[in-house]
Design a protein around this motif. Structure first.
Motif, PDB file in Angstrom:
ATOM      1  N   UNK A 194     -12.262   6.777  14.444  1.00 33.47           N
ATOM      2  CA  UNK A 194     -12.645   6.798  13.032  1.00 33.47           C
ATOM      3  C   UNK A 194     -12.687   8.262  12.610  1.00 33.47           C
ATOM      4  N   UNK A 195     -11.869   8.640  11.656  1.00 26.76           N
ATOM      5  CA  UNK A 195     -11.704  10.067  11.357  1.00 26.76           C
ATOM      6  C   UNK A 195     -11.409  10.307   9.876  1.00 26.76           C
TER       7      UNK A 195
ATOM      8  N   UNK B 292     -18.841   8.411   5.160  1.00 27.27           N
ATOM      9  CA  UNK B 292     -17.684   8.959   4.436  1.00 27.27           C
ATOM     10  C   UNK B 292     -18.099   9.975   3.367  1.00 27.27           C
ATOM     11  N   UNK B 293     -17.283  11.001   3.204  1.00 27.59           N
ATOM     12  CA  UNK B 293     -17.538  12.043   2.209  1.00 27.59           C
ATOM     13  C   UNK B 293     -17.159  11.535   0.822  1.00 27.59           C
ATOM     14  N   UNK B 294     -17.551  12.310  -0.201  1.00 30.13           N
ATOM     15  CA  UNK B 294     -17.223  11.870  -1.557  1.00 30.13           C
ATOM     16  C   UNK B 294     -15.710  11.907  -1.803  1.00 30.13           C
ATOM     17  N   UNK B 295     -15.024  12.707  -1.016  1.00 26.86           N
ATOM     18  CA  UNK B 295     -13.569  12.759  -1.136  1.00 26.86           C
ATOM     19  C   UNK B 295     -12.886  11.508  -0.577  1.00 26.86           C
ATOM     20  N   UNK B 296     -13.612  10.740   0.197  1.00 30.60           N
ATOM     21  CA  UNK B 296     -13.026   9.565   0.843  1.00 30.60           C
ATOM     22  C   UNK B 296     -12.813   8.470  -0.194  1.00 30.60           C
ATOM     23  N   UNK B 297     -11.620   8.440  -0.771  1.00 27.55           N
ATOM     24  CA  UNK B 297     -11.320   7.445  -1.805  1.00 27.55           C
ATOM     25  C   UNK B 297     -10.643   6.207  -1.206  1.00 27.55           C
ATOM     26  N   UNK B 298     -10.007   6.410  -0.068  1.00 23.65           N
ATOM     27  CA  UNK B 298      -9.239   5.322   0.545  1.00 23.65           C
ATOM     28  C   UNK B 298      -9.526   5.256   2.046  1.00 23.65           C
ATOM     29  N   UNK B 299      -9.227   4.102   2.624  1.00 27.87           N
ATOM     30  CA  UNK B 299      -9.332   3.932   4.069  1.00 27.87           C
ATOM     31  C   UNK B 299      -7.953   3.497   4.569  1.00 27.87           C
TER      32      UNK B 299
ATOM     33  N   UNK C  75      -3.739   0.084   4.102  1.00 27.02           N
ATOM     34  CA  UNK C  75      -4.828   0.821   3.480  1.00 27.02           C
ATOM     35  C   UNK C  75      -5.546   0.017   2.422  1.00 27.02           C
ATOM     36  N   UNK C  76      -6.769   0.445   2.152  1.00 26.88           N
ATOM     37  CA  UNK C  76      -7.579  -0.176   1.106  1.00 26.88           C
ATOM     38  C   UNK C  76      -8.257   0.938   0.322  1.00 26.88           C
ATOM     39  N   UNK C  77      -8.622   0.639  -0.914  1.00 31.01           N
ATOM     40  CA  UNK C  77      -9.510   1.542  -1.620  1.00 31.01           C
ATOM     41  C   UNK C  77     -10.870   1.426  -0.946  1.00 31.01           C
ATOM     42  N   UNK C  78     -11.674   2.504  -0.969  1.00 30.58           N
ATOM     43  CA  UNK C  78     -12.914   2.444  -0.170  1.00 30.58           C
ATOM     44  C   UNK C  78     -13.869   1.355  -0.647  1.00 30.58           C
ATOM     45  N   UNK C  79     -13.865   1.089  -1.963  1.00 34.08           N
ATOM     46  CA  UNK C  79     -14.756   0.010  -2.415  1.00 34.08           C
ATOM     47  C   UNK C  79     -14.255  -1.354  -1.950  1.00 34.08           C
TER      48      UNK C  79
ATOM     49  N   UNK D 124      -9.271   8.918   3.478  1.00 35.48           N
ATOM     50  CA  UNK D 124      -8.360   9.857   2.817  1.00 35.48           C
ATOM     51  C   UNK D 124      -8.699   9.979   1.339  1.00 35.48           C
ATOM     52  N   UNK D 125      -8.206  11.065   0.774  1.00 42.45           N
ATOM     53  CA  UNK D 125      -8.384  11.257  -0.665  1.00 42.45           C
ATOM     54  C   UNK D 125      -7.212  10.624  -1.419  1.00 42.45           C
ATOM     55  N   UNK D 126      -6.029  10.676  -0.770  1.00 41.95           N
ATOM     56  CA  UNK D 126      -4.818  10.123  -1.393  1.00 41.95           C
ATOM     57  C   UNK D 126      -4.610   8.672  -0.957  1.00 41.95           C
ATOM     58  N   UNK D 127      -3.951   7.927  -1.826  1.00 43.85           N
ATOM     59  CA  UNK D 127      -3.612   6.545  -1.488  1.00 43.85           C
ATOM     60  C   UNK D 127      -2.677   6.535  -0.283  1.00 43.85           C
ATOM     61  N   UNK D 128      -3.038   5.803   0.779  1.00 42.43           N
ATOM     62  CA  UNK D 128      -2.173   5.787   1.967  1.00 42.43           C
ATOM     63  C   UNK D 128      -0.802   5.194   1.649  1.00 42.43           C
ATOM     64  N   UNK D 129       0.195   5.724   2.337  1.00 38.34           N
ATOM     65  CA  UNK D 129       1.533   5.147   2.196  1.00 38.34           C
ATOM     66  C   UNK D 129       1.654   4.025   3.220  1.00 38.34           C
ATOM     67  N   UNK D 130       1.661   2.813   2.734  1.00 41.32           N
ATOM     68  CA  UNK D 130       1.599   1.665   3.631  1.00 41.32           C
ATOM     69  C   UNK D 130       3.007   1.212   4.056  1.00 41.32           C
ATOM     70  N   UNK D 131       3.061   0.521   5.201  1.00 35.55           N
ATOM     71  CA  UNK D 131       4.348   0.196   5.825  1.00 35.55           C
ATOM     72  C   UNK D 131       5.272  -0.621   4.912  1.00 35.55           C
ATOM     73  N   UNK D 132       4.741  -1.712   4.350  1.00 33.95           N
ATOM     74  CA  UNK D 132       5.602  -2.557   3.517  1.00 33.95           C
ATOM     75  C   UNK D 132       5.937  -1.887   2.193  1.00 33.95           C
ATOM     76  N   UNK D 133       5.006  -1.069   1.702  1.00 36.91           N
ATOM     77  CA  UNK D 133       5.296  -0.351   0.467  1.00 36.91           C
ATOM     78  C   UNK D 133       6.417   0.657   0.683  1.00 36.91           C
ATOM     79  N   UNK D 134       6.387   1.326   1.839  1.00 33.71           N
ATOM     80  CA  UNK D 134       7.469   2.260   2.156  1.00 33.71           C
ATOM     81  C   UNK D 134       8.797   1.523   2.304  1.00 33.71           C
TER      82      UNK D 134
END
Lengths: 318, 227
Positions: A109-110, A163-170, A196-200, A248-258
């Motif tokens: 977990x990082x 998670x920090x306040x910058x953590x917008x996504x997992x 990936x998911x949004x943190x909420x 992460x702060x940025x939306x993860x680039x997910x496998x199927x989306x790529x």
């Protein structure tokens, strides 16, 4: 919010470790014993027999959000899978996932958090009280199942990372090892599989850190030893065999989306009104049923999750 | 070159019976699996996939007859083509019925929407509709009524049908296009050989010669030998 204190005893401690790790032998012996006792046990696959014993996680508490729908038979849940790491056919994972070694296993977990750390599988097993959650699973391909998962809210793990306040996504990353996952030798997707998911969304109590199904550990073809289950999203959003969880702060680039951005968006919430570009999502075939049934908004979990998306156009954020 | 063999009437009959049973095998297998609950967790998907796959396969086999008979100098192969083509239609009908009945359960509204909105359904549907006149004009009597040249012209539709079928398959798979690619490669070779034969055949009477009577008066295939 009610926070339950985790049980001190890991299920792996309740089940004798020797048995846990060598249950196949146990089943063989049990089978021999049963056969000797004149019971018909022929034709039972060791792996299915193992999970059907239901002894992996004794005293599971019945989880929240009952749906009152019959669970899909164990055989179908474990023989009809999309897990491209073991091949693109539905029967491939059940056939090929024997090469996956679910132990030893750890999850790192990082990312944007105060307390990054590596969790051993046994630590994850006793991190919070395991419960049985019976969820609908809706595949983007138009079929669905009802599966009794075993796990606890992913929020339990997330909270401990602070998670920090910058953590917008997992972001979730699946194991990358073509020796264990032969399907990764084919460049069908850009391995390793990333979701990936949004943190909420990740913190929503429905989002389950999943360690088992049908009362026992996850069969390899279902994403052993640890995965997430996000029941209001299409199945591919629920990453399997996870080795890394990153804030992460940025939306993860997910496998199927790529792979095909126009067809598989980041959100991929189950929505009968937003069709896949190539097929309708209005109805689904529940495995085991003959005629199709209407697909429910958010897969029937609107009450819990609709508020996460107020003001968002589902056609734009598909 | 392999010497040209010409089966006599008795041999031809046995050959056709054997081929008929062989072509029926995938259907028998599906029936057997269905009866023994061997179609997996999603039997309807299994049946749809299998019947679609065999339709394409029989289209490809049918399209192989002409190049094979020319390359191997086995003109008698032509006599098997009608049965192979009709089996393509048979499996296509099963595929179409599976879609109408098992998949959509005769929901006319959903079907019309599907045909209009889903390009892969539009293509598959068109391919099947185009197959119908070919199946209907497959009898000797229909060949005679149409005349060889018009019959041949009509039956060139099979090139379009094969192409639509392969694209139909290509567009429906989620990501792994290995199988559609294999079909596309086979189809390209089969269509390519025809182009090569056309280009090579520069004689002035080529246009007329390219019209082979499929089932001339009397019995049997044209005994034209090397074309």
């Amino acid at each position: 919010m009610l926070i339950r204190r985790p049980s001190d005893i890991a299920p792996s401690e309740i089940t004798p470790r020797a048995l846990f790790e060598d249950r196949r032998q146990f089943i063989r012996d049990a089978g021999l014993f049963a056969a000797a006792a004149g019971l018909a046990v022929t034709g039972v696959h060791p792996r299915s027999a193992r999970a059907q014993t239901g002894k992996g996680f004794p005293n599971l508490k019945k989880g929240a959000y009952p749906i009152g729908e019959a669970s899909t038979p164990f055989k179908d849940v474990t023989s009809y899978n999309n897990f491209y790491e073991f091949g693109t056919g539905k029967e491939d994972p059940a056939e090929n996932a024997g090469t996956l070694k679910p132990r030893p296993w750890s999850v790192s977990v990082e990312g944007e958090c105060a307390k990054p750390r590596r969790w051993d599988l046994d630590e994850l097993l006793k991190l919070a009280a395991l419960e049985e959650r019976i969820y609908r699973l809706r595949c983007v391909e138009g079929w669905s199942m009802v599966i009794p998962w075993v796990g606890y809210p992913l929020a339990e793990l997330i909270k401990r990372a602070e998670p920090a306040s910058k953590a917008k996504y997992v972001e979730f990353t699946t194991l990358m090892d073509p020796k264990q996952m032969p399907g990764q030798r084919m460049a069908v997707l850009d391995w390793p599989y990333v979701e990936g998911l949004r943190i909420d969304e990740a913190m929503n109590p429905l989002t389950l850190l999943t360690l088992g199904l049908y009362g026992d550990v996850l069969p390899n073809q279902n994403g052993a030893p640890v995965r997430v289950v996000v029941p209001w999203k299409y199945g591919f959003k629920s990453a399997k065999s996870i080795v890394r969880i990153r804030f992460t702060e940025q939306e993860p680039r997910t496998a199927w989306n790529k792979a095909i951005a126009s067809e598989y968006g980041f959100y991929s919430n189950v929505n009968p009104q937003v069709d896949h570009p190539r097929w309708s999502q209005a109805r689904e075939r529940r495995i085991g049923e003959f005629t199709k049934r209407p697909t429910l908004m958010f897969n029937g979990y609107g009450e819990q999750v609709a508020s996460l998306y107020t003001g968002m156009d589902p056609k734009k954020f598909f | 070159m392999i010497p040209s063999w010409r089966p006599d009437a008795g041999q031809a009959r046995w050959l056709k019976v054997a081929l008929f049973l062989l072509c029926l095998a995938p259907f028998v297998r599906l029936g057997w699996l269905a009866w023994h609950h061997g179609l997996g967790a999603n039997p309807i998907e299994h049946i749809t996939r299998a019947t679609g796959w065999w339709t394409l396969t029989f289209l490809m086999i049918t399209l192989t007859v002409t190049p094979a008979r020319k390359l191997l100098s086995q003109p008698w192969l032509l006599r098997l083509r009608r049965m192979l083509g009709l089996f393509a239609f048979f499996y296509g009908s099963l595929h179409f019925t599976t879609y109408l009945w098992l998949d959509q359960f005769f929901d006319v509204g959903a079907i019309i929407k599907d045909v209009i909105k889903r390009p892969f359904i539009t293509l598959g549907f068109s391919a099947f509709v185009l197959l119908i006149p070919l199946a209907a004009t497959s009898t000797n009597a229909m060949v005679r009524r149409l005349g060889a040249r018009r019959w041949q012209w009509l039956h060139q539709a099979v090139f379009v049908i094969g192409t639509l079928g392969v694209i139909h398959f290509w567009w429906l798979v989620k990501k792994d296009i290995t199988e559609p690619l294999i079909f596309a490669a086979i189809l390209s070779v089969l269509l390519g050989t025809r182009v090569v034969y056309r280009l090579r055949d520069t004689r002035p009477e080529a246009r007329n010669r390219s019209v082979v009577r499929p089932y001339p008066r009397g019995r049997g295939a044209p005994s034209r030998g090397k074309a």
